[in-house]
Write a protein that holds these residues in place. Structure first.
Motif, PDB file in Angstrom:
ATOM      1  N   TRP A  16       0.859  -1.185   0.000  1.00 35.13           N
ATOM      2  CA  TRP A  16       0.000   0.000   0.000  1.00 35.13           C
ATOM      3  C   TRP A  16       0.896   1.236   0.000  1.00 35.13           C
ATOM      4  CZ3 TRP A  16      -5.294  -0.336  -0.317  1.00 35.13           C
ATOM      5  CH2 TRP A  16      -5.844  -1.606  -0.111  1.00 35.13           C
ATOM      6  N   ALA A  17       0.632   2.147  -0.896  1.00 33.21           N
ATOM      7  CA  ALA A  17       1.382   3.412  -0.969  1.00 33.21           C
ATOM      8  C   ALA A  17       0.508   4.529  -0.446  1.00 33.21           C
ATOM      9  CB  ALA A  17       1.799   3.706  -2.409  1.00 33.21           C
ATOM     10  N   THR A  18       1.079   5.391   0.388  1.00 30.63           N
ATOM     11  CA  THR A  18       0.308   6.498   0.941  1.00 30.63           C
ATOM     12  C   THR A  18       1.044   7.813   0.755  1.00 30.63           C
ATOM     13  OG1 THR A  18       1.240   6.512   3.182  1.00 30.63           O
ATOM     14  CG2 THR A  18      -0.496   4.901   2.732  1.00 30.63           C
ATOM     15  N   VAL A  19       0.272   8.872   0.563  1.00 33.02           N
ATOM     16  CA  VAL A  19       0.813  10.225   0.423  1.00 33.02           C
ATOM     17  C   VAL A  19      -0.132  11.186   1.132  1.00 33.02           C
ATOM     18  CG1 VAL A  19       1.584  12.030  -1.157  1.00 33.02           C
ATOM     19  CG2 VAL A  19       1.699   9.640  -1.872  1.00 33.02           C
ATOM     20  N   LYS A  20       0.398  11.967   2.050  1.00 37.88           N
ATOM     21  CA  LYS A  20      -0.430  12.957   2.731  1.00 37.88           C
ATOM     22  C   LYS A  20      -0.787  14.083   1.766  1.00 37.88           C
ATOM     23  CE  LYS A  20       1.461  12.161   7.364  1.00 37.88           C
ATOM     24  NZ  LYS A  20       2.164  12.777   8.518  1.00 37.88           N
ATOM     25  N   ALA A  21      -1.998  14.604   1.902  1.00 37.97           N
ATOM     26  CA  ALA A  21      -2.438  15.706   1.040  1.00 37.97           C
ATOM     27  C   ALA A  21      -1.517  16.906   1.167  1.00 37.97           C
ATOM     28  CB  ALA A  21      -3.870  16.096   1.392  1.00 37.97           C
ATOM     29  N   THR A  22      -0.974  17.112   2.369  1.00 40.19           N
ATOM     30  CA  THR A  22      -0.104  18.272   2.604  1.00 40.19           C
ATOM     31  C   THR A  22       1.246  18.136   1.919  1.00 40.19           C
ATOM     32  OG1 THR A  22       0.585  17.251   4.688  1.00 40.19           O
ATOM     33  CG2 THR A  22      -1.183  18.893   4.797  1.00 40.19           C
ATOM     34  N   GLU A  23       1.574  16.929   1.443  1.00 41.34           N
ATOM     35  CA  GLU A  23       2.857  16.711   0.768  1.00 41.34           C
ATOM     36  C   GLU A  23       2.763  16.942  -0.732  1.00 41.34           C
ATOM     37  OE1 GLU A  23       5.750  16.101   2.043  1.00 41.34           O
ATOM     38  OE2 GLU A  23       5.250  15.681   4.126  1.00 41.34           O
ATOM     39  N   THR A  24       1.560  17.211  -1.222  1.00 41.98           N
ATOM     40  CA  THR A  24       1.376  17.391  -2.671  1.00 41.98           C
ATOM     41  C   THR A  24       1.459  18.874  -3.040  1.00 41.98           C
ATOM     42  OG1 THR A  24      -1.040  17.617  -2.530  1.00 41.98           O
ATOM     43  CG2 THR A  24      -0.136  15.381  -2.753  1.00 41.98           C
ATOM     44  N   SER A  25       1.788  19.111  -4.288  1.00 41.07           N
ATOM     45  CA  SER A  25       1.804  20.478  -4.827  1.00 41.07           C
ATOM     46  C   SER A  25       0.906  20.504  -6.051  1.00 41.07           C
ATOM     47  CB  SER A  25       3.237  20.877  -5.207  1.00 41.07           C
ATOM     48  OG  SER A  25       3.259  22.139  -5.841  1.00 41.07           O
ATOM     49  N   VAL A  26      -0.061  21.390  -6.056  1.00 37.43           N
ATOM     50  CA  VAL A  26      -1.016  21.494  -7.161  1.00 37.43           C
ATOM     51  C   VAL A  26      -0.871  22.857  -7.814  1.00 37.43           C
ATOM     52  CG1 VAL A  26      -3.457  21.410  -7.825  1.00 37.43           C
ATOM     53  CG2 VAL A  26      -2.613  19.947  -5.973  1.00 37.43           C
ATOM     54  N   TYR A  27      -0.793  22.879  -9.146  1.00 34.74           N
ATOM     55  CA  TYR A  27      -0.615  24.143  -9.862  1.00 34.74           C
ATOM     56  C   TYR A  27      -1.245  24.029 -11.249  1.00 34.74           C
ATOM     57  CZ  TYR A  27       3.463  21.331 -11.227  1.00 34.74           C
ATOM     58  OH  TYR A  27       4.277  20.314 -11.639  1.00 34.74           O
ATOM     59  N   PRO A  28      -1.520  25.159 -11.898  1.00 30.45           N
ATOM     60  CA  PRO A  28      -2.199  25.122 -13.196  1.00 30.45           C
ATOM     61  C   PRO A  28      -1.407  24.352 -14.241  1.00 30.45           C
ATOM     62  CG  PRO A  28      -2.245  27.332 -12.277  1.00 30.45           C
ATOM     63  CD  PRO A  28      -1.324  26.542 -11.412  1.00 30.45           C
TER      64      PRO A  28
END
Length: 354
Positions: A341-353
């Motif tokens: 199982w792979a997990t990633v916290k939402a706070t570790e992501t970067s979202v941009y246009p």
């Protein structure tokens, strides 16, 4: 504008390059891209070895290529350091540097005096009389750099200048090259496939893929916000394209990545890119519980040592790269074929246009 301004189209067989490039005096721009992207073609145009069929190239306001204008390579105020250095094997280090000055019309005595000053400047005085075959790779690179800079060009072109060096020598030469670029008042174009060279030596980067620019800007910005899979792989990030809404980022296959998107505040769904580091991915052999996070089932398909960690390639609901410690590999018995199982916290992501 002074410095280099180039906006041209050029073809070689079935390949076509469409390039716009601006480099101010004292600035360094790195051209990055995979093999066949157009980096070498761009270099050939700037040196005058290849003539564009449309557009122009200007250097300090002087047109080098344009409608009815094509300045020959030997008449361009340009210095070049080629990947293989192209030193004359029958000439000493000193005479190699002097040759560049002689081709610019400098007299023999003055050329040797100025060449000696440059040989000293690059720290090779004791090797001045040696021929290229007796020099190490790092020493040969410094001779090539001195030969390029001695005539005081307005444009310096560096063609994979560190590619032929071993890792330890590359570190020393990169540091030395950075110092000389800081002192150079002209424009510099660095052609490289190594993101570290771009980060250390250039202030801005232009990424080419299939003959066109796909991303450009300050090195740090490009590294943080890659726009293509190639750039993401280059800087070591996981990258996905999807539609952002209030639930997260929905990928084309329907997978949703939870992310922090307060700064986007979309009223309607908008196309975005979401990126995160392999080090932000945690790997478990059983489905984890607790803090809300992205959780995806996956299978380990490959693993390799990478910068002091073990990089896992995971395929499943989300194909992802994950960096784990060697201890974790042993403790969890992580091997190719293992379901995890792979997990990633939402706070570790970067979202941009996108």
């Amino acid at each position: 504008m002074t410095g280099l301004t180039a906006d041209f189209r050029v073809g070689r067989g079935t390949f076509h390059l469409d390039l716009g490039l601006t480099v101010p005096p004292g600035g360094t721009v790195a051209l990055l891209g995979p093999n066949g992207a157009g980096k070498s073609t761009a270099l050939r145009v700037l040196t005058g070895l290849l003539r564009p069929y449309e557009g122009e190239v200007r250097l300090d306001g002087t047109v080098l290529d344009g409608p009815g204008v094509h300045v020959a390579p030997e008449r361009r105020p340009i210095g070049v350091v080629w990947q293989d250095y192209r030193l004359f094997p029958n000439l000493s280090a000193l005479d190699n540097v002097a040759f560049g000055l002689r081709t610019r019309g400098v007299g023999k005595t003055e050329a040797r005096e100025r060449a000696a000053a440059w040989i000293e400047r690059v720290g090779l005085t004791e090797h001045a009389r040696k021929k290229p075959g007796s020099l190490s790779g790092g020493q040969a690179q410094r001779v090539a750099l001195a030969r390029a800079l001695a005539p005081e060009p307005k444009l310096l072109l560096l063609d994979e200048p560190l590619a032929a060096l071993d890792a330890r020598t590359r570190l020393d030469v990169r540091t030395n090259l950075r110092k000389h670029l800081a002192d150079f008042g002209g424009a510099t174009v660095l052609v490289t496939h190594d993101p570290l060279d771009a980060m250390v030596l250039a202030s801005d980067v232009l990424v080419l893929e299939e003959g066109r620019a796909v991303q450009r800007g300050p090195v740090a910005e490009v590294a943080r916000h890659p726009q293509t899979d190639y750039v993401a792989q280059l800087v070591g990030l996981n990258l996905y394209r999807g539609i952002a809404d209030t639930t997260g980022v929905r990928l084309p296959d329907g997978t949703v990545i939870s992310a922090v998107m307060d700064h986007l505040a979309p009223h309607d769904p908008v196309e975005v890119l979401v990126a995160f580091s392999p080090s932000a991915v945690s790997v478990f052999t059983e489905r984890p519980v607790g803090t809300p996070r992205n959780v995806f089932p996956a299978q380990i398909t490959d693993m390799e040592l990478h910068a002091g960690a073990v990089r896992l390639r995971l395929e499943g609901a989300l194909d992802v790269l994950a960096d784990v410690t060697a201890g974790a590999v042993a403790d969890l018995d992580l091997v190719p074929g293992r379901q995890v199982w792979a997990t990633v916290k939402a706070t570790e992501t970067s979202v941009y246009p996108a």
